[in-house]
Design an enzyme around this catalytic site. Sequence first.
Site, mmCIF file in Angstrom:
data_model
loop_
_atom_site.group_PDB
_atom_site.id
_atom_site.type_symbol
_atom_site.label_atom_id
_atom_site.label_comp_id
_atom_site.label_asym_id
_atom_site.label_seq_id
_atom_site.Cartn_x
_atom_site.Cartn_y
_atom_site.Cartn_z
ATOM 1 N N GLU A 127 0.819 -1.225 0.000
ATOM 2 C CA GLU A 127 0.000 0.000 0.000
ATOM 3 C C GLU A 127 0.851 1.273 0.000
ATOM 4 O OE1 GLU A 127 -2.837 -0.358 3.209
ATOM 5 O OE2 GLU A 127 -4.114 -1.666 2.031
ATOM 6 N N GLU A 156 -6.379 -8.450 -0.077
ATOM 7 C CA GLU A 156 -6.793 -8.407 1.328
ATOM 8 C C GLU A 156 -8.302 -8.212 1.325
ATOM 9 O OE1 GLU A 156 -4.662 -5.527 3.684
ATOM 10 O OE2 GLU A 156 -2.730 -6.086 2.817
HETATM 11 C C1 GAL Z 1 -4.151 -2.899 5.015
HETATM 12 C C2 GAL Z 1 -2.708 -3.328 5.108
HETATM 13 C C3 GAL Z 1 -2.542 -4.550 5.987
HETATM 14 C C4 GAL Z 1 -3.293 -4.373 7.247
HETATM 15 C C5 GAL Z 1 -4.730 -4.095 6.942
HETATM 16 C C6 GAL Z 1 -5.564 -3.907 8.174
HETATM 17 O O1 GAL Z 1 -4.269 -1.576 4.693
HETATM 18 O O2 GAL Z 1 -2.190 -3.622 3.856
HETATM 19 O O3 GAL Z 1 -1.188 -4.760 6.253
HETATM 20 O O4 GAL Z 1 -2.724 -3.342 7.964
HETATM 21 O O5 GAL Z 1 -4.835 -2.930 6.183
HETATM 22 O O6 GAL Z 1 -5.186 -2.769 8.858
#
Ligand code: GAL
Length: 664
Positions: free
Chosen positions: A143, A298
């Site tokens: 990110e 994710e």
């Molecule tokens: C995303 C990030 C993850 C984790 C997730 C929840 O933005 O890539 O590493 O932090 O959010 O916070």
Amino acid sequence: MFYFGADYYPEHWPEERWPEDARLMAEAGFNVVRLAEFAWSKMEPEEGRYDFGWLDRAIDVLSDHGIRVVLGTPTASPPPWLMTRSEGLFIVRQDGRRATYGNRREYCPNNPLYYGDSRHIVTEMASRYGDHPAVIAWQIDNEFGASCYCSICRASFQNWLRERYGTLDVLNAAWGTAFWSHVYTHWSQIPVPVITGRTPNPGLDLDYRRFMSDTYVRYQQQQLDILRALCPDQPITHNLMGFRYDGLNYFDLARPLDFVVWDNYPVLWFDAEADPAAVALGHDAMRGLKQQNFWVMEQQSGAGGWEAMGPMPCPGQLRLWTYQAIAHGADAIVYFRWRTARYGTEQYWHGILDHHGQPGRRYEEVKAVGAELARIGDEVLAAQSHSQVAMVLSYDSRFSLQGQPGHSDFSYPALFGSYYEALHRRNISVDIVPPSADLGAYRLVLAPALHVVGQAEADNLRTYVAGGGTLLLTARSGVKDEANAIVNMRLPGLLADICGVEVADYALLPGDTAVPLRIELPGTAESEQGGEAQLWSDVLAPTTAQTVGRYAGETYAGEPAITLNTANGGRTLYVGTIGDSALHDTVVGWLVDAADVRASAPTPAGVEATERWKDDRRLLFLMNHTAEAQTVKVPRPATELITGEQVGGELTLAPYGVAVVRGA
Ligand code: GAL
């Protein structure tokens, strides 16, 4: 193969646990995990001393259970031994203060030392895993984002400007530095826009946002070059943050990648509940970056939160959000995260398993989805979205309006999202495209608040309309040139001839002011034409357009507010206000009828219908975003893929239920 899995952090758990994790994953139908994107300390515990033994063993355990791996390069969170070597490695935030160690994304993305450190770790990883049979892809960093305002960035910005403008005379003219005596006589005088009191020169402001975006594109490229050279057969990506994120030009960032992945969190800690249209926009915006299918790297699998938690997804929602992603073009789903961390900032960011690691409600739901996708994954994989509508997303406009929204309540993404929502409510598939995109294939194009416009972009829209296209433009379009100066023309500037209209006068509508409109769009009953002017009112002087809406109150009562131009070969509707969602709904309703745009299917409120195509076979995704059962009409006998049953007439969706209908 349809990839299905989770983000896994074996480094957080004792090694004895790994086989149990792999067993549970395999039982849930997992065939992929992402590993290592935050494991720099474990892979390089001291400068130049590498330890990949643990990662080899983790990959082996997973491979033994049929699970492949996406490897993340770990540069989003460097170890303390690295960052304590030089204060200059730390980012300087906009308030001029340097970050210290303790969270992540603290590195300055222009620091040459950091470039060197990144090169070393990525080269080591790539050399070791470049031909590993279990490693199927790479994710660079995590990110990207976070602007830096340090002296290294300042020098780099000055060089970037020199390349863009060539001479200081050109820069001074473009930025209009005569204003307040800001004329630069040496490149080294040019500052970065740290907080100096109030708004910086808008030219400098927009260029700094572009420069920071280019900075991350350049930083990413170093890793891409290494990975391409050492891992020629493994595709490379970076995980983006959807439409919500507005710090980088995602079209530029995605261009050199092999495929796009993104991180989809329908309910964050500040959301009361998921907004299906906003999530759909996230998916469509990410599919639009390369006009190709994407992965969710994710996918939310529990309540999120750092300091405070957001809502826990209700039973059925994880499955619903999974299918919603697939419906919009996801060819793989990877949940964040496998098991909720016991330590660290994300103790409250829940994964599939709770802290104790025993299977529970969310695991069972994901496992059920795994079983479904094992059956139907190949049916949906690589199916295409065919959209007749495009929305033009301009990062220049978005950046410019971040600096100076013009009205303190005006938000470009909110306006964009509201028009998108009116399309989404009608189950109309939308492509999100850059201003330079070839628009010829679309029946309808919406370009709300296209604020910064260059000649090439104006010409692109002109060509589209001349070819018979239907175009929506709104207030605050054509206002600025590419240097973020206000154009020396009547608004909407370079777009005026396309609209057949000039803005004779304008005024901001303060606070909650809502001005009624009398809308007279041709062929539509007055009862269907709702909506109010809000935030902004252009008073329009048509040249070749006809007036199809007037203000019905306040200062400009009776004056033209909306115009329709049909003198250019197509149609251009210009809406001279920002307006409310009822107005956007009225306008979109008229546009889709006028342009004869096809919807996927009629559905009750709260039920989304989206389609993907495999050759000429249609897959209709029906998704119930409500907590009540809903009934949808299925026009022809067809097969529901998940159950394998024949459906026809009517189909009932359980609360948060989903159906995938082939052939209807
Ligand atoms: C995303 C990030 C993850 C984790 C997730 C929840 O933005 O890539 O590493 O932090 O959010 O916070």
